[in-house]
Design a protein around this motif. Structure first.
Motif, mmCIF file in Angstrom:
data_model
loop_
_atom_site.group_PDB
_atom_site.id
_atom_site.type_symbol
_atom_site.label_atom_id
_atom_site.label_comp_id
_atom_site.label_asym_id
_atom_site.label_seq_id
_atom_site.Cartn_x
_atom_site.Cartn_y
_atom_site.Cartn_z
ATOM 1 N N HIS A 34 -9.249 7.750 1.847
ATOM 2 C CA HIS A 34 -9.722 7.782 0.459
ATOM 3 C C HIS A 34 -9.311 6.509 -0.291
ATOM 4 O O HIS A 34 -10.072 6.002 -1.117
ATOM 5 C CB HIS A 34 -9.159 9.008 -0.254
ATOM 6 N N PHE A 35 -8.109 6.018 0.009
ATOM 7 C CA PHE A 35 -7.632 4.788 -0.629
ATOM 8 C C PHE A 35 -8.539 3.615 -0.268
ATOM 9 O O PHE A 35 -8.946 2.827 -1.149
ATOM 10 C CB PHE A 35 -6.193 4.530 -0.180
ATOM 11 N N ARG A 36 -8.876 3.483 1.008
ATOM 12 C CA ARG A 36 -9.733 2.394 1.469
ATOM 13 C C ARG A 36 -11.121 2.484 0.843
ATOM 14 O O ARG A 36 -11.658 1.486 0.335
ATOM 15 C CB ARG A 36 -9.843 2.437 2.997
ATOM 16 N N LYS A 58 -4.435 1.719 -7.806
ATOM 17 C CA LYS A 58 -3.312 2.591 -7.458
ATOM 18 C C LYS A 58 -2.677 3.203 -8.707
ATOM 19 O O LYS A 58 -2.346 4.385 -8.727
ATOM 20 C CB LYS A 58 -2.260 1.793 -6.679
ATOM 21 N N ARG A 94 -11.985 3.994 -1.898
ATOM 22 C CA ARG A 94 -11.896 3.746 -3.343
ATOM 23 C C ARG A 94 -11.838 2.253 -3.652
ATOM 24 O O ARG A 94 -12.441 1.784 -4.621
ATOM 25 C CB ARG A 94 -10.655 4.452 -3.899
ATOM 26 N N GLY A 146 -1.411 6.885 -7.402
ATOM 27 C CA GLY A 146 -1.109 6.881 -5.974
ATOM 28 C C GLY A 146 -2.131 7.652 -5.153
ATOM 29 O O GLY A 146 -2.921 8.438 -5.677
ATOM 30 N N PHE A 147 -2.112 7.406 -3.836
ATOM 31 C CA PHE A 147 -3.012 8.080 -2.897
ATOM 32 C C PHE A 147 -2.196 8.689 -1.767
ATOM 33 O O PHE A 147 -1.191 8.120 -1.343
ATOM 34 C CB PHE A 147 -4.026 7.081 -2.307
ATOM 35 N N PHE A 153 -5.070 7.457 3.385
ATOM 36 C CA PHE A 153 -5.502 6.065 3.469
ATOM 37 C C PHE A 153 -7.019 5.957 3.503
ATOM 38 O O PHE A 153 -7.576 4.982 2.973
ATOM 39 C CB PHE A 153 -4.917 5.391 4.717
ATOM 40 N N GLN A 155 -5.265 -1.024 7.635
ATOM 41 C CA GLN A 155 -4.173 -0.130 7.254
ATOM 42 C C GLN A 155 -2.803 -0.788 7.323
ATOM 43 O O GLN A 155 -1.956 -0.550 6.466
ATOM 44 C CB GLN A 155 -4.183 1.119 8.137
ATOM 45 N N SER A 172 0.810 -1.215 0.000
ATOM 46 C CA SER A 172 0.000 0.000 0.000
ATOM 47 C C SER A 172 0.847 1.270 0.000
ATOM 48 O O SER A 172 0.337 2.357 -0.273
ATOM 49 C CB SER A 172 -0.927 0.013 1.217
#
Length: 308
Positions: free
Chosen positions: A277-279, A266, A281, A271-272, A275, A64, A39
């Motif tokens: 927003h990453f989760r 990703k 998404r 990239g992010f 975290f 995470q 990640s």
């Protein structure tokens, strides 16, 4: 920009999805699986975790960090004791720190070793044996060039090698050989390479046929090459977990496929930095247990159409 929507509006919509993907504190499926994926800077080890139900391929949550302390805190704070004790099977790879964690958090669950990671151990050991033989012969030799060119044939399943069609092989003086003949000639270069190859093929057979007898033979086999001794120790250490996988027929295959989807997410996003927003998404793109439960509940509460 095309639809006149600001970045802040998009972020507010994403934050509004938090409740939709909030795990149910009082529930966990009887069978769970988790695996790590890269990640980036969100975790100290740069590895996060995906939690999934391997039976219906529903993603439960994205965690995470794979750090043992973080994982312990996550499960103790997010799920009740009753939910954790309801888990009966945990499918996981061979990473040793997970074992104590699973026994503490899910005391009534049995551990199932993932087939893929078991075979990968032998795959890497066979590659090491091949490279060792190549170095012994040297880069300007026929054996070195042949082992370098046809290495994929050594890694293929023995039963799937083509023995009917013959082709001119430049590395063998243009002799007409089938794939099976090429493998036999490669193995003749080194007894150690042959022993490693046979061990690798027998392990694949034991996994595919779910044979406990063949697995025990592999664990007790003497006079193995140095590269395969570590594989033998791994099989002995995780014997019960591998046998459990024969009966449950569960693997981390669905998670491995999901990991590939996460890599695409990703890459397309470049990239992010956050975290959260990453989760969100990831969960928006995948079939998740909580989202599906909410959709089913909405369908059930829909009023029936009036009959004229």
């Amino acid at each position: 920009s095309h639809h006149n929507v600001s970045v802040n509006t998009v972020e507010r919509q994403l934050e509004g999805l938090e409740d939709t993907f909030k795990p149910n504190r009082r529930w966990l499926p009887a069978t769970i699986a988790f695996d790590d994926f890269k990640s980036g800077k969100f975790a100290q080890s740069e590895m996060s975790m995906i939690l999934m139900n391997p039976q219906n391929h529903r993603t439960i949550d994205i965690i995470q960090s794979r750090n043992s302390r973080f994982m312990r805190s996550y499960f103790l704070s997010r799920y009740s004791k009753k939910a954790r004790w309801s888990v009966r099977i945990v499918v996981v790879d061979l990473f040793e720190p997970y074992r104590n964690l699973i026994h503490d958090l899910f005391p009534k669950a049995i551990i199932v070793a993932d087939h893929f990671h078991v075979v990968v151990q032998a795959y890497r050991a066979l590659q090491s044996a091949r490279l060792k033989v190549m170095k012994e012969y040297g880069p300007n030799t026929h054996e070195y060039r042949a082992l370098k060119r046809y290495w994929k044939l050594l890694m293929a399943k023995e039963g799937q090698l083509d023995y009917l069609h013959y082709y001119s092989r430049r590395n063998f003086n243009h002799a007409y050989l089938s794939n099976q003949d090429v493998v036999e000639r490669l193995l003749s270069f080194s007894p150690e390479l042959r022993a490693a190859y046979e061990y690798y093929q027998d392990l694949i057979t034991a996994i595919s046929q779910r044979s406990q007898e063949l697995l025990d033979q592999l664990i007790s086999r003497p006079n193995l090459p140095t590269t395969m001794r570590r594989v033998k120790r791994t099989l002995a250490k995780h014997r019960q977990e591998i046998i459990a996988s024969f009966y449950t027929q569960l693997t981390n295959g669905p998670i491995e496929g999901t990991n590939n989807k996460i890599k695409v997410i990703k890459r397309t996003a470049y990239g992010f930095r956050n975290f959260f927003h990453f989760r969100i998404r990831i969960l928006v793109s995948l079939k998740t247990s909580n989202l599906m439960i909410r959709e089913l509940s909405k369908k059930r509460t829909r009023p029936k159409a009036k009959v004229a």
